[in-house]
Design a protein around this motif. Structure first.
Motif, short mmCIF file in Angstrom:
data_model
loop_
_atom_site.label_atom_id
_atom_site.label_comp_id
_atom_site.label_asym_id
_atom_site.label_seq_id
_atom_site.Cartn_x
_atom_site.Cartn_y
_atom_site.Cartn_z
N HIS A 85 -18.97 9.68 -48.85
CA HIS A 85 -18.57 10.79 -49.72
C HIS A 85 -18.10 11.99 -48.91
CE1 HIS A 85 -22.42 12.88 -48.90
NE2 HIS A 85 -22.91 11.66 -48.90
N PRO A 86 -17.19 11.81 -47.95
CA PRO A 86 -16.74 12.95 -47.15
C PRO A 86 -16.11 14.03 -48.03
CG PRO A 86 -15.32 11.05 -46.77
CD PRO A 86 -16.46 10.59 -47.62
N GLY A 87 -16.61 15.24 -47.89
CA GLY A 87 -16.07 16.35 -48.66
C GLY A 87 -16.47 16.37 -50.12
N ALA A 88 -17.40 15.51 -50.52
CA ALA A 88 -17.82 15.43 -51.92
C ALA A 88 -19.34 15.36 -52.01
CB ALA A 88 -17.19 14.21 -52.58
N GLU A 89 -19.83 15.47 -53.22
CA GLU A 89 -21.27 15.40 -53.45
C GLU A 89 -21.79 13.96 -53.33
OE1 GLU A 89 -23.31 18.02 -53.80
OE2 GLU A 89 -21.52 19.22 -53.42
N PRO A 90 -23.02 13.78 -52.88
CA PRO A 90 -23.58 12.44 -52.72
C PRO A 90 -23.60 11.60 -54.01
CG PRO A 90 -24.95 14.04 -51.60
CD PRO A 90 -23.93 14.81 -52.38
N ASP A 91 -23.64 12.25 -55.17
CA ASP A 91 -23.68 11.46 -56.41
C ASP A 91 -22.34 10.80 -56.73
OD1 ASP A 91 -22.38 13.78 -57.15
OD2 ASP A 91 -23.49 14.05 -59.01
N THR A 92 -21.31 11.09 -55.94
CA THR A 92 -20.03 10.42 -56.10
C THR A 92 -19.78 9.41 -54.98
OG1 THR A 92 -18.80 12.10 -54.88
CG2 THR A 92 -19.03 12.43 -57.27
N ALA A 93 -20.83 9.08 -54.24
CA ALA A 93 -20.69 8.21 -53.07
C ALA A 93 -20.26 6.80 -53.46
CB ALA A 93 -22.00 8.15 -52.30
N THR A 94 -19.41 6.25 -52.63
CA THR A 94 -19.05 4.84 -52.68
C THR A 94 -19.84 4.16 -51.56
OG1 THR A 94 -17.12 5.37 -51.33
CG2 THR A 94 -16.79 5.25 -53.72
N LEU A 95 -19.57 2.88 -51.32
CA LEU A 95 -20.32 2.14 -50.31
C LEU A 95 -19.35 1.42 -49.39
CD1 LEU A 95 -23.26 1.38 -49.50
CD2 LEU A 95 -22.93 -0.71 -50.82
N VAL A 96 -19.58 1.57 -48.08
CA VAL A 96 -18.76 0.91 -47.06
C VAL A 96 -19.66 -0.05 -46.27
CG1 VAL A 96 -17.35 1.24 -44.99
CG2 VAL A 96 -17.22 2.89 -46.88
N ARG A 97 -19.19 -1.29 -46.15
CA ARG A 97 -19.92 -2.30 -45.37
C ARG A 97 -18.98 -2.80 -44.28
NH1 ARG A 97 -24.50 -5.25 -46.06
NH2 ARG A 97 -24.58 -7.31 -45.08
N VAL A 98 -19.43 -2.69 -43.03
CA VAL A 98 -18.64 -3.12 -41.89
C VAL A 98 -19.40 -4.24 -41.20
CG1 VAL A 98 -17.47 -2.39 -39.76
CG2 VAL A 98 -17.82 -0.74 -41.62
N THR A 99 -18.72 -5.37 -40.99
CA THR A 99 -19.35 -6.49 -40.29
C THR A 99 -18.61 -6.75 -38.98
OG1 THR A 99 -18.05 -8.10 -41.57
CG2 THR A 99 -20.27 -7.57 -42.38
N PHE A 100 -19.36 -7.23 -38.01
CA PHE A 100 -18.86 -7.48 -36.67
C PHE A 100 -19.17 -8.93 -36.33
CE2 PHE A 100 -20.15 -3.15 -37.28
CZ PHE A 100 -19.19 -2.37 -36.65
N ALA A 101 -18.14 -9.76 -36.14
CA ALA A 101 -18.35 -11.19 -35.87
C ALA A 101 -17.52 -11.61 -34.66
CB ALA A 101 -17.94 -12.02 -37.09
N ALA A 102 -18.12 -12.42 -33.81
CA ALA A 102 -17.42 -12.91 -32.63
C ALA A 102 -16.14 -13.62 -33.06
CB ALA A 102 -18.32 -13.86 -31.84
N ALA A 103 -15.07 -13.38 -32.29
CA ALA A 103 -13.78 -14.00 -32.57
C ALA A 103 -13.08 -14.29 -31.25
CB ALA A 103 -12.92 -13.07 -33.42
N GLY A 104 -12.99 -15.55 -30.93
CA GLY A 104 -12.35 -15.93 -29.68
C GLY A 104 -13.16 -15.49 -28.48
N PRO A 105 -12.60 -15.69 -27.32
CA PRO A 105 -13.34 -15.30 -26.11
C PRO A 105 -13.38 -13.78 -25.93
CG PRO A 105 -11.19 -16.19 -25.53
CD PRO A 105 -11.34 -16.34 -27.02
#
Length: 145
Positions: A85-105
């Motif tokens: 919620h950058p620049g906004a109130e927490p009650d308008t928050a969305t959700l971001v999920r970032v995953t990190f998975a091995a890929a190639g060498p």
């Protein structure tokens, strides 16, 4: 029940040329070194951003702060999830999920899924903006690696 496409999750990914543990630490510990503040911030290019006490916080040149979100899940080096919620109130928050998975060498596939647009009064417009914005942010992460 179908999902309104204007409120569907934003999904994007990038290949980062380093192992998952390094990509994860780069995202968390070095956020301020690669985040494109000039185009994606509350205070502009003169600000700074960091993960502090489980929150993503931007500090402006005058010392003012803006909490962008709060970490809700951190499983190093696989998952980082946070409210958003950058620049906004927490009650308008969305959700971001970032995953990190091995890929190639020695590489990592970083995948970002941003949901919860219904929480925002401008959900469809915000979603459209982030659909265009997140790929550039992830490209900046890959370039920093």
């Amino acid at each position: 029940m179908s999902v309104d496409p204007s409120l569907a999750p934003v999904e994007c990914e990038v290949l980062v040329p380093c192992p998952p543990a390094r990509a994860y630490r780069l995202f968390v510990d070095d956020l301020g070194t690669w985040w494109p503040l000039g185009t994606h911030s509350v205070f502009g290019a003169e600000g700074a951003v960091a993960v502090t006490d489980g929150r993503l916080v931007e500090t402006g040149p005058d010392g003012a702060t803006a909490v962008w979100g709060t970490i809700t899940e951190a499983v190093e080096p696989e998952v980082l999830e946070f409210t958003w919620h950058p620049g906004a109130e927490p009650d308008t928050a969305t959700l971001v999920r970032v995953t990190f998975a091995a890929a190639g060498p020695g590489g990592t596939r970083v995948r970002l899924v941003h949901t919860g647009w219904q929480a925002r009064p401008d959900g469809a417009a915000a979603r459209a903006g982030y659909d265009r914005g997140w790929p550039g942010v992830l490209d900046a992460l890959a370039a920093a690696a």
